[in-house]
Structure formats: structure tokens, C-alpha cells
Design a protein around this motif. Structure first.
Motif, PDB file in Angstrom:
ATOM      1  N   SER A   1      21.424  21.548  65.061  1.00  0.00           N
ATOM      2  CA  SER A   1      20.932  22.478  65.469  1.00  0.00           C
ATOM      3  C   SER A   1      19.402  21.970  66.575  1.00  0.00           C
ATOM      4  O   SER A   1      19.197  20.947  66.043  1.00  0.00           O
ATOM      5  CB  SER A   1      20.353  23.452  64.313  1.00  0.00           C
ATOM      6  N   PRO A   2      19.156  22.818  67.229  1.00  0.00           N
ATOM      7  CA  PRO A   2      17.587  22.554  67.760  1.00  0.00           C
ATOM      8  C   PRO A   2      16.767  22.487  67.062  1.00  0.00           C
ATOM      9  O   PRO A   2      16.163  21.556  67.148  1.00  0.00           O
ATOM     10  CB  PRO A   2      17.684  23.730  68.442  1.00  0.00           C
TER      11      PRO A   2
ATOM     12  N   CYS B   1      23.087  22.157  55.254  1.00  0.00           N
ATOM     13  CA  CYS B   1      23.687  22.330  56.136  1.00  0.00           C
ATOM     14  C   CYS B   1      22.945  21.054  57.225  1.00  0.00           C
ATOM     15  O   CYS B   1      23.693  20.443  58.532  1.00  0.00           O
ATOM     16  CB  CYS B   1      24.753  23.120  57.217  1.00  0.00           C
ATOM     17  N   HIS B   2      22.088  20.790  57.115  1.00  0.00           N
ATOM     18  CA  HIS B   2      20.697  20.641  57.631  1.00  0.00           C
ATOM     19  C   HIS B   2      20.303  18.831  57.572  1.00  0.00           C
ATOM     20  O   HIS B   2      19.818  18.218  58.151  1.00  0.00           O
ATOM     21  CB  HIS B   2      19.334  20.701  58.072  1.00  0.00           C
ATOM     22  N   ILE B   3      21.112  18.581  56.028  1.00  0.00           N
ATOM     23  CA  ILE B   3      20.793  17.225  55.580  1.00  0.00           C
ATOM     24  C   ILE B   3      21.621  16.129  56.647  1.00  0.00           C
ATOM     25  O   ILE B   3      21.030  15.044  56.223  1.00  0.00           O
ATOM     26  CB  ILE B   3      20.920  16.869  54.463  1.00  0.00           C
TER      27      ILE B   3
ATOM     28  N   GLY C   1      25.084  19.081  47.759  1.00  0.00           N
ATOM     29  CA  GLY C   1      25.853  18.509  48.642  1.00  0.00           C
ATOM     30  C   GLY C   1      24.528  17.850  49.556  1.00  0.00           C
ATOM     31  O   GLY C   1      25.064  16.596  49.744  1.00  0.00           O
ATOM     32  N   GLY C   2      23.386  18.505  49.382  1.00  0.00           N
ATOM     33  CA  GLY C   2      21.923  17.315  50.492  1.00  0.00           C
ATOM     34  C   GLY C   2      21.968  16.339  49.875  1.00  0.00           C
ATOM     35  O   GLY C   2      21.245  15.491  50.307  1.00  0.00           O
ATOM     36  N   ALA C   3      21.538  16.614  48.236  1.00  0.00           N
ATOM     37  CA  ALA C   3      20.850  15.298  47.527  1.00  0.00           C
ATOM     38  C   ALA C   3      21.924  14.202  47.519  1.00  0.00           C
ATOM     39  O   ALA C   3      22.097  13.257  47.317  1.00  0.00           O
ATOM     40  CB  ALA C   3      21.494  16.118  46.381  1.00  0.00           C
ATOM     41  N   GLY C   4      24.134  14.542  47.621  1.00  0.00           N
ATOM     42  CA  GLY C   4      24.173  13.545  47.515  1.00  0.00           C
ATOM     43  C   GLY C   4      24.337  12.828  49.096  1.00  0.00           C
ATOM     44  O   GLY C   4      24.485  11.510  49.079  1.00  0.00           O
TER      45      GLY C   4
END
Length: 124
Positions: free
Chosen positions: A4-5, A31-33, A59-62
């Protein structure tokens, strides 16, 4: 990967070329990670990353943990006040095993993390 921008600006103007990055309360989601994690895999400058007060979950932590398994410079990671639980802590630990540089991990105020996970982290 289609970044994403918003996240591309974070990578280009906040992370790249800096030793410290403050990204608290930037509405960063799981979703940004992945693109941030991809950056961390190869970056050799960033030493402190503050991601407190976002919406990062298990999910981001993983994803961050797996990236830190390859990173050789990050010493401080602040993930306080996100949405990380025991599953995320487990995935983070599995991913970052072998990392020799991370010496300070902040996970306070993540309501889903139990004392058992904190004890597991203390034993590392």
C-alpha cells in the motif's frame, strides 16, 4: 507483493537510512507487516523500531519474528499495546530463534498474552 502507498511511504521515508523509527499509533495492521518484515530481513541500519499502539496481531507478530531471524542490527522492538496474544508470542519466538542482536522486546498491554508466555520469553 502489492504494498500500500501508506506502507511504502513508511519504508521509504521512516525506516530506510535511519537507526530509530517511531511508528506508534500509525494504524498499522497485520496486513501491513509483510513488507515491513521484508525490509527488516535485509536492512543493516535500523537498531530501534517502535510499533506501539497499533493493531498488530498474532499474524503480524509471527511475521516480524521470522524477519528478525535474518536481521542482524535491530536491538529494540516495541510492540506494546497491540493485539498480540499467546499464539503471536509463540510464532514470534519460533521465528526469531538464532537472532543475536535483539536485546529489548516490549510486549506490555497486549491483553492476549498470559503470564506463561512472558515466562517463556524471560527464559530466552
Amino acid at each position: 507483493m502489492n504494498t500500500s502507498p501508506h506502507v511504502q511511504c513508511i519504508i521509504d521515508y521512516i525506516l530506510t537510512g535511519n537507526m530509530t523509527a517511531f511508528l506508534g499509533r500509525e494504524l498499522i495492521l497485520d496486513c501491513h507487516i509483510p513488507p515491513i518484515a521484508d525490509f527488516l530481513r535485509t536492512d543493516r541500519e535500523l537498531e530501534r523500531l517502535f510499533l506501539h499502539g497499533n493493531e498488530i496481531g498474532d499474524g503480524g507478530a509471527g511475521c516480524l519474528g521470522r524477519a528478525l531471524g535474518e536481521n542482524t542490527t535491530l536491538g529494540v522492538l516495541d510492540l506494546e499495546t497491540n493485539n498480540i496474544g499467546d499464539v503471536g508470542v509463540g510464532a514470534f519466538v519460533d521465528g526469531f530463534m538464532g537472532n543475536q542482536t535483539l536485546y529489548s522486546l516490549h510486549l506490555g498491554n497486549n491483553a492476549g498474552i498470559t503470564d506463561e508466555s512472558f515466562h517463556t520469553l524471560e527464559a530466552l
